[in-house]
Design a protein around this motif. Structure first.
Motif, PDB file in Angstrom:
ATOM      1  N   GLN A 125      40.004  45.884  29.930  1.00 41.97           N
ATOM      2  CA  GLN A 125      39.371  44.539  30.163  1.00 41.97           C
ATOM      3  C   GLN A 125      38.050  44.386  29.381  1.00 41.97           C
ATOM      4  O   GLN A 125      37.815  43.473  28.733  1.00 41.97           O
ATOM      5  CB  GLN A 125      39.200  44.012  31.538  1.00 41.97           C
ATOM      6  N   GLN A 126      37.064  45.589  29.423  1.00 40.74           N
ATOM      7  CA  GLN A 126      35.741  45.314  29.043  1.00 40.74           C
ATOM      8  C   GLN A 126      36.324  45.248  27.307  1.00 40.74           C
ATOM      9  O   GLN A 126      35.492  44.675  26.450  1.00 40.74           O
ATOM     10  CB  GLN A 126      35.284  46.468  29.212  1.00 40.74           C
ATOM     11  N   LEU A 127      37.177  45.990  26.886  1.00 42.74           N
ATOM     12  CA  LEU A 127      37.207  46.203  25.311  1.00 42.74           C
ATOM     13  C   LEU A 127      38.071  44.820  25.080  1.00 42.74           C
ATOM     14  O   LEU A 127      37.670  44.264  23.884  1.00 42.74           O
ATOM     15  CB  LEU A 127      38.299  47.242  25.107  1.00 42.74           C
ATOM     16  N   LEU A 128      38.783  44.269  25.702  1.00 43.37           N
ATOM     17  CA  LEU A 128      39.349  42.853  25.586  1.00 43.37           C
ATOM     18  C   LEU A 128      38.277  41.855  25.239  1.00 43.37           C
ATOM     19  O   LEU A 128      38.454  41.008  24.565  1.00 43.37           O
ATOM     20  CB  LEU A 128      40.405  42.296  26.629  1.00 43.37           C
ATOM     21  N   ASP A 129      37.381  41.730  26.439  1.00 40.31           N
ATOM     22  CA  ASP A 129      36.197  40.944  26.369  1.00 40.31           C
ATOM     23  C   ASP A 129      35.691  40.946  24.982  1.00 40.31           C
ATOM     24  O   ASP A 129      35.068  39.890  24.479  1.00 40.31           O
ATOM     25  CB  ASP A 129      35.545  41.118  27.270  1.00 40.31           C
ATOM     26  N   LYS A 130      35.342  42.124  24.395  1.00 37.07           N
ATOM     27  CA  LYS A 130      34.536  42.388  23.357  1.00 37.07           C
ATOM     28  C   LYS A 130      35.501  41.849  22.150  1.00 37.07           C
ATOM     29  O   LYS A 130      35.129  41.006  21.044  1.00 37.07           O
ATOM     30  CB  LYS A 130      34.295  43.922  22.906  1.00 37.07           C
ATOM     31  N   ALA A 131      36.693  42.186  22.049  1.00 39.50           N
ATOM     32  CA  ALA A 131      37.562  41.753  21.141  1.00 39.50           C
ATOM     33  C   ALA A 131      37.825  40.190  21.008  1.00 39.50           C
ATOM     34  O   ALA A 131      37.885  39.505  19.805  1.00 39.50           O
ATOM     35  CB  ALA A 131      39.171  42.089  20.893  1.00 39.50           C
ATOM     36  N   LYS A 132      37.609  39.553  22.082  1.00 39.14           N
ATOM     37  CA  LYS A 132      37.702  37.950  22.094  1.00 39.14           C
ATOM     38  C   LYS A 132      36.771  37.501  21.217  1.00 39.14           C
ATOM     39  O   LYS A 132      36.741  36.491  20.715  1.00 39.14           O
ATOM     40  CB  LYS A 132      37.715  37.576  23.509  1.00 39.14           C
ATOM     41  N   GLY A 133      35.454  38.002  21.214  1.00 37.23           N
ATOM     42  CA  GLY A 133      34.160  37.467  20.605  1.00 37.23           C
ATOM     43  C   GLY A 133      34.470  37.873  19.043  1.00 37.23           C
ATOM     44  O   GLY A 133      33.794  37.119  18.234  1.00 37.23           O
ATOM     45  N   SER A 134      35.353  38.737  18.556  1.00 37.51           N
ATOM     46  CA  SER A 134      35.577  38.872  17.260  1.00 37.51           C
ATOM     47  C   SER A 134      36.678  38.098  16.649  1.00 37.51           C
ATOM     48  O   SER A 134      37.145  38.389  15.343  1.00 37.51           O
ATOM     49  CB  SER A 134      35.564  40.246  16.956  1.00 37.51           C
ATOM     50  N   ALA A 135      37.625  37.430  17.395  1.00 32.93           N
ATOM     51  CA  ALA A 135      38.887  36.914  16.942  1.00 32.93           C
ATOM     52  C   ALA A 135      38.919  35.891  15.902  1.00 32.93           C
ATOM     53  O   ALA A 135      39.783  35.961  14.969  1.00 32.93           O
ATOM     54  CB  ALA A 135      40.051  36.545  18.056  1.00 32.93           C
TER      55      ALA A 135
END
Length: 376
Positions: A125-135
């Protein structure tokens, strides 16, 4: 000799429990008198030697930990020296701190081995939150595609031709017992191929170890990798590929629809400015769906920043499919794909960009964009 000077017994019966991707608990047996005297525990932790070491690991040295004596089992945590899915060796020593600052220590215990775990749901979930910022913004697309070399698409066809030739040859020659045996073997192979490999089927293969070392799908989930990114100016798949000159294309609706579940699996880079997001598409109720449901964050098909399906709003309309513009999506479909569901064509690019392949590529552990505060 005073009680303070009496030697400490060697810790024994070392046990490791509650192992995660970057922590574990350790417990051992020692006499009650040593338990009462011990002021400190020394933990000698080192990575087990392996021929397949992660050469990108940011620190790979033996680690001596000194901790004040606490009730056992003792928790050992630290993403700066523990990595996911990694085998370690550990030994312990008990100690009594003397008035002059020196330590009276026991002998080292026997060495025990253990392996750290995958990322847990909270880490993903932490990794997902970071990925959302780069999408980035969403762009329309209409097909999933997979590039490979010609031998990938023609392997089954060529094996089938060989089997048919062998079968017909031995049948025509009619060499009695020898011919019968050879014929039966060829026929068995021919029937097996028809049942299991023929018909132009791309079968799921085991996910390699590329990307984050702790991703739960690495080396465990089978699937067929596909892409869906398009070029900004054309809205079509790119003309070049690092994977081969032939491209299989399948309409997006065959795979991305209300009967499939979408999961987030990884976010990583390879010492480059651009990043990759790994997604899993699994038909509802399939084996892949069952594997992912307890291990990966599920994404809403119609409202996520990476890959979306929007149902038709009016009769006669087509569904709308969109992909993230600022990351490279790697989509793992967990079921076999039939070539007849799409088309195989030659791409028009003049070079294959082999340096961009992600096969078994390791994640950059120093990137602040795609790393989280657990083992890489």
């Amino acid at each position: 000799m005073t009680d303070m000077d009496a030697p400490l017994s060697t810790p024994h019966n070392i046990q490791i429990c509650e192992v995660t991707c970057d922590s574990f608990r350790i417990v051992w047996d020692m006499p009650p008198e040593d338990t009462a005297r011990a002021t400190h525990f020394f933990i000698d932790l080192s990575r087990k030697e392996s021929s397949d070491s992660n050469r990108f690991k940011h620190r790979d040295v033996p680690t001596k930990l000194v901790a004040k004596a606490v009730p056992l089992p003792m928790a050992v945590r630290g993403h700066w020296f523990l990595s996911p899915r990694t085998e370690y060796c550990v030994a312990v020593q008990t100690a009594v701190r003397q008035p002059d600052g020196d330590y009276l220590v026991s002998e080292w215990s026997q060495v025990v081995e253990f392996c750290t775990g995958d990322y847990a749901m909270e880490h993903l979930q932490q990794l997902l939150d970071k990925a959302k910022g780069s999408a980035g913004r969403l762009l329309k697309f209409s097909v999933f595609y997979r590039n490979q070399h010609s031998d990938y698409f023609h392997h089954v066809r060529s094996v089938l031709r060989t089997s048919v030739y062998c079968f017909l040859s031995c049948f025509v020659k009619k060499k009695k017992a020898q011919a019968t045996t050879t014929c039966n073997n060829a026929l068995f192979l021919l029937v097996s191929l028809i049942r299991t490999e023929c018909g132009g089927v791309m079968r799921p293969s085991l996910k390699d170890n590329s990307g984050s070392h702790g991703s739960p799908i690495n080396g465990k989930l089978h699937g067929v990798f596909l892409s869906c990114n398009t070029e900004f100016d054309t809205g079509l798949p790119p003309k070049d590929s690092p994977y081969g000159p032939l491209r299989f294309q399948i309409p997006a609706g065959h795979l991305l629809n209300p009967d499939t579940c979408l999961y987030f699996a990884d976010f990583y880079c390879m010492y480059t400015a651009y990043h990759y997001v790994v997604l899993v598409l699994a038909p509802v109720g399939s084996e892949g769906d069952s594997f992912c449901r307890s291990r990966l964050p599920m994404l809403e098909l119609s409202s996520n920043p990476f890959l979306t399906y929007t149902a038709p709003q009016r009769p006669g309309e087509e569904p709308l499919f969109c992909h993230a513009s600022d990351v490279i999506l790697e989509v793992l479909f967990t079921e076999p794909l039939h070539l007849e569901q799409g088309a195989v064509e030659q791409i028009s690019g003049h070079h294959q960009l082999m340096s961009l392949t992600t096969a078994n590529a390791k994640k950059d552990p120093s990137c602040k964009v795609c790393n989280i505060s657990v083992g890489r």
